[in-house]
Enzyme design. Structure first.
Site, PDB file in Angstrom:
ATOM      1  CE  LYS A 164     -18.979  14.403 -68.259  1.00 52.73           C
ATOM      2  NZ  LYS A 164     -19.571  15.051 -67.069  1.00 52.73           N
ATOM      3  CG  ASN A 180     -13.571  24.886 -49.208  1.00 54.54           C
ATOM      4  OD1 ASN A 180     -13.755  23.801 -49.743  1.00 54.54           O
ATOM      5  ND2 ASN A 180     -12.823  25.821 -49.758  1.00 54.54           N
ATOM      6  N   GLY A 234     -17.347  14.004 -54.779  1.00 55.89           N
ATOM      7  CA  GLY A 234     -16.121  14.542 -55.383  1.00 55.89           C
ATOM      8  C   GLY A 234     -15.198  13.488 -55.966  1.00 55.89           C
TER       9      GLY A 234
HETATM   10  P1  NAD Z   1     -13.566  23.280 -57.923  1.00 58.92           P
HETATM   11  O1  NAD Z   1     -12.164  23.256 -58.369  1.00 58.92           O
HETATM   12  O2  NAD Z   1     -14.413  24.424 -58.300  1.00 58.92           O
HETATM   13  O3  NAD Z   1     -13.611  23.126 -56.328  1.00 58.92           O
HETATM   14  C1  NAD Z   1     -12.822  22.162 -55.676  1.00 58.92           C
HETATM   15  C2  NAD Z   1     -13.185  22.083 -54.229  1.00 58.92           C
HETATM   16  O4  NAD Z   1     -12.326  21.140 -53.589  1.00 58.92           O
HETATM   17  C3  NAD Z   1     -12.971  23.395 -53.480  1.00 58.92           C
HETATM   18  O5  NAD Z   1     -13.879  23.462 -52.400  1.00 58.92           O
HETATM   19  C4  NAD Z   1     -11.554  23.248 -52.950  1.00 58.92           C
HETATM   20  O6  NAD Z   1     -11.288  24.083 -51.853  1.00 58.92           O
HETATM   21  C5  NAD Z   1     -11.575  21.782 -52.564  1.00 58.92           C
HETATM   22  N1  NAD Z   1     -10.254  21.175 -52.527  1.00 58.92           N
HETATM   23  C6  NAD Z   1      -9.311  21.236 -53.494  1.00 58.92           C
HETATM   24  N2  NAD Z   1      -8.216  20.548 -53.095  1.00 58.92           N
HETATM   25  C7  NAD Z   1      -8.502  20.052 -51.858  1.00 58.92           C
HETATM   26  C8  NAD Z   1      -7.783  19.275 -50.924  1.00 58.92           C
HETATM   27  N3  NAD Z   1      -6.556  18.854 -51.192  1.00 58.92           N
HETATM   28  N4  NAD Z   1      -8.376  18.962 -49.761  1.00 58.92           N
HETATM   29  C9  NAD Z   1      -9.637  19.373 -49.479  1.00 58.92           C
HETATM   30  N5  NAD Z   1     -10.364  20.123 -50.324  1.00 58.92           N
HETATM   31  C10 NAD Z   1      -9.793  20.454 -51.498  1.00 58.92           C
HETATM   32  O7  NAD Z   1     -14.209  21.898 -58.416  1.00 58.92           O
HETATM   33  P2  NAD Z   1     -15.727  21.523 -58.609  1.00 58.92           P
HETATM   34  O8  NAD Z   1     -16.128  21.752 -60.017  1.00 58.92           O
HETATM   35  O9  NAD Z   1     -16.534  22.102 -57.505  1.00 58.92           O
HETATM   36  O10 NAD Z   1     -15.653  19.938 -58.433  1.00 58.92           O
HETATM   37  C11 NAD Z   1     -15.352  19.376 -57.176  1.00 58.92           C
HETATM   38  C12 NAD Z   1     -14.964  17.933 -57.344  1.00 58.92           C
HETATM   39  O11 NAD Z   1     -16.087  17.198 -57.806  1.00 58.92           O
HETATM   40  C13 NAD Z   1     -13.858  17.720 -58.390  1.00 58.92           C
HETATM   41  O12 NAD Z   1     -12.883  16.895 -57.827  1.00 58.92           O
HETATM   42  C14 NAD Z   1     -14.550  17.026 -59.534  1.00 58.92           C
HETATM   43  O13 NAD Z   1     -13.725  16.142 -60.225  1.00 58.92           O
HETATM   44  C15 NAD Z   1     -15.673  16.292 -58.817  1.00 58.92           C
HETATM   45  N6  NAD Z   1     -16.833  16.036 -59.667  1.00 58.92           N
HETATM   46  C16 NAD Z   1     -17.425  14.821 -59.548  1.00 58.92           C
HETATM   47  C17 NAD Z   1     -18.517  14.535 -60.337  1.00 58.92           C
HETATM   48  C18 NAD Z   1     -19.236  13.234 -60.180  1.00 58.92           C
HETATM   49  O14 NAD Z   1     -20.121  12.929 -60.979  1.00 58.92           O
HETATM   50  N7  NAD Z   1     -18.934  12.464 -59.176  1.00 58.92           N
HETATM   51  C19 NAD Z   1     -18.990  15.473 -61.263  1.00 58.92           C
HETATM   52  C20 NAD Z   1     -18.378  16.717 -61.318  1.00 58.92           C
HETATM   53  C21 NAD Z   1     -17.302  16.986 -60.490  1.00 58.92           C
END
Ligand code: NAD
Length: 321
Positions: free
Chosen positions: A67, A159, A220
């Protein structure tokens, strides 16, 4: 070569299919039948984007591929989701390109499925309050998948931008559950299960804020430097992960490993719990923590299922290549 466009995915793969595929591939990984290759994930120094690729091979299911994509934080303002990815499958016998599959919805489904699998095997049976940290694109998928694993009666959420909590409130309402916005102290005390799904690079949830008898799915942190919970919380918890090599390098475990508070030998594979080789939760007051780093094999498993269904339903595009 088969193409399964992003717009077709929603009609092909649902939460149940994603859960089953992820549970099965975690089990295969723990048996050594499926392997993820080292992850590339880098800050490209443009558009604040994190780009990379994750690849692997499942010898049992013969899914081979990768991916590629990443996280573009400015996308939301353009009406696009911040995560953008495409899954590429190869024929395991010949190495020929087999399929190109839209990876955005599949990423959300397989990530939520991973947290849900961790809840199934690790959360207290009588969990009733789900605490959500993060209200971005993934959060709604996470909530929907999580509530299918226990009889949750209430969702609470936090949040860092409270104005974005509407997504959690709306999703909870759709699920017929009450929602309350809370501070982190209350979230830690009241939640039986906590999901963290943010893009934070500094701890949000503190060790002292979490009582015992809780399951935490840290979803995250998937990149070097990211962090959602205080490292001492991992030292106190029983820690499980999708893959240990990723947990210590790009997952939530990276910080507790770096400061020496969590020995690598103490991190266990969730797949081994699924296979019944090791125990999951062993005490009522235990904190279990799942470090869901997101592995290629999750993507390949759901993409392979999507390709089969797309062919069966006649929505796959076939291209000479
Ligand atoms: P998004 O951009 O839609 O949302 C991001 C979230 O993080 C929001 O709630 C935002 O307010 C919060 N945020 C941003 N900066 C922040 C900070 N400095 N402190 C606290 N909160 C903060 O992203 P998303 O698509 O919802 O993805 C969220 C996270 O999950 C991303 O970092 C992404 O890389 C990760 N992710 C992980 C996996 C996995 O398999 N582990 C898969 C997909 C996404």
């Amino acid at each position: 070569m088969i193409i399964v466009p992003e717009k077709e995915i929603a009609d092909l793969i649902d939460r149940k299919a994603s859960f089953d595929a992820v549970e099965k591939v975690f089990a295969a990984m723990a048996l050594g039948k499926a392997r993820n290759f080292p992850v590339i994930r880098e800050d490209i120094g443009y558009a604040d984007a994190l780009y990379g690729f994750k690849s692997g091979f499942d010898r049992a299911g013969l899914a081979l591929g990768l991916k590629s994509g990443g996280y573009w934080p400015g996308n939301e303002a353009r009406g696009l989701t911040n995560h953008q990815s495409t899954i590429i499958l190869f024929d395991a016998d010949t190495g020929r390109l087999k399929a190109l599959v839209g990876g955005n919805l599949l990423t959300a489904l397989r990530t939520a499925a991973a947290a849900a699998v961790s809840i199934k095997y690790l959360a207290p049976e009588n969990a009733r309050v789900l605490g959500m940290i993060g209200a971005g694109h993934q959060s709604a998928f996470q909530m929907r998948a999580a509530v299918e694993q226990r009889k949750f009666e209430k969702i609470i959420g936090w949040n860092h931008r409270p104005e974005n909590l509407a997504r959690l409130e709306t999703t909870a309402k759709e699920l017929g559950l009450p929602f309350e916005a809370v501070d982190l102290d209350r979230l830690g005390v009241q939640s039986d299960v906590i999901i963290t799904i943010t893009s934070s690079f500094a701890p949000i949830l503190r060790d002292a804020q979490v009582r015992g008898g809780t399951h935490i799915a840290c979803m995250g942190t998937d990149t070097r430097g990211k962090q959602e919970v205080e490292a001492t919380l991992l030292a106190r918890a029983s820690v499980f992960t999708d893959e240990i090599a990723q947990a210590v390098s790009i997952g939530e475990c990276q910080h507790a490993i770096a400061d020496g508070s969590l020995p690598k030998a103490d991190i266990r594979e969730l797949g081994a719990v699924i296979n019944g080789r090791i125990k999951g939760r062993s005490a009522d007051d235990e904190i279990t923590l799942f470090d869901g780093t997101g592995v290629a094999l999750q993507d390949l498993a759901v993409a392979a299922a999507a390709v089969e269904l797309a062919i069966a339903k006649g929505v796959a595009l076939e291209v000479g290549f």
